[in-house]
Scaffold this active site. Sequence first.
Site, PDB file in Angstrom:
ATOM      1  N   LYS A 117      -6.905   3.307   0.951  1.00 37.27           N
ATOM      2  CA  LYS A 117      -5.901   3.235  -0.112  1.00 37.27           C
ATOM      3  C   LYS A 117      -6.540   2.632  -1.361  1.00 37.27           C
ATOM      4  CE  LYS A 117      -1.016   1.911  -0.406  1.00 37.27           C
ATOM      5  NZ  LYS A 117      -0.020   1.007   0.179  1.00 37.27           N
TER       6      LYS A 117
HETATM    7  O1  G3P Z   1       4.622   1.351  -0.490  1.00 38.22           O
HETATM    8  C1  G3P Z   1       4.594   0.506  -1.600  1.00 38.22           C
HETATM    9  C2  G3P Z   1       5.434  -0.645  -1.313  1.00 38.22           C
HETATM   10  O2  G3P Z   1       4.828  -1.510  -0.408  1.00 38.22           O
HETATM   11  C3  G3P Z   1       6.019  -1.332  -2.464  1.00 38.22           C
HETATM   12  O3  G3P Z   1       7.298  -1.573  -2.089  1.00 38.22           O
HETATM   13  O4  G3P Z   1       9.452  -2.661  -2.179  1.00 38.22           O
HETATM   14  O5  G3P Z   1       7.363  -3.921  -2.850  1.00 38.22           O
HETATM   15  O6  G3P Z   1       8.292  -2.120  -4.297  1.00 38.22           O
HETATM   16  P1  G3P Z   1       8.146  -2.640  -2.900  1.00 38.22           P
END
Ligand code: G3P
Length: 218
Positions: free
Chosen positions: A87
């Site tokens: 990634k």
């Molecule tokens: O997949 C990306 C993710 O981990 C971010 O999620 O909820 O932190 O915006 P969030």
Amino acid sequence: MKFFIDTANLNDIREAQGLGILDGVTTNPSLMAKEGITGTDNILKHYVDICNIVEGDVSAEVNATDYEGMVREGEQLADLHPQIVVKLPMTKDGVRACKYFSDKGIKTNVTLVFSAGQAILAAKAGATYVSPFVGRLDDISTDGLNLIQEIREIYDNYGYETEILAASVRHTMHIVNCAKIGADVMTGPLSAILGLLKHPLTDIGLAQFIADYQKGNQ
Ligand code: G3P
């Protein structure tokens, strides 16, 4: 649409895997830290633990920000397990590193994507997955799902094989709408996945079926 779980929590991963609907896992440094997994050795071991629970792709994020560092770290991650997907962040060095790994046949996931232009670059660099962040765009009063739709249209125009991995998915309607738009993959927390199960008419109907069945067995 493939279902990935976005977490480093082994219990949540096991639970989703146990349901039989899990296609892979995404993680990031913040999710690792949330589980108290710190230090390179612990983080690398945790990726292997995750790979041993699931059958699909497991995204492991580089922490380096320069091209050479990303290549070094990505190679170390890819060597850990055949299920590992490297990634990489959507930066100039990240795009270069993506091209490096895709030329070598190593799977990649380009993350922190917030525009259609960035998604075009990821596809041109041969990314296996591109990760537009739906929820974080919603957080700043921008329609995150609209970005998924734009990328779908652009990728279909040219037959790009990069899979659209809708990330930062927070709830059930994100999942349903990603499926309507045609995202290839969604990644979200266990709560969003389990939320899909819920409907009051299912609960009422099941209670009625159980009650009627028991009448005949009294
Ligand atoms: O997949 C990306 C993710 O981990 C971010 O999620 O909820 O932190 O915006 P969030």
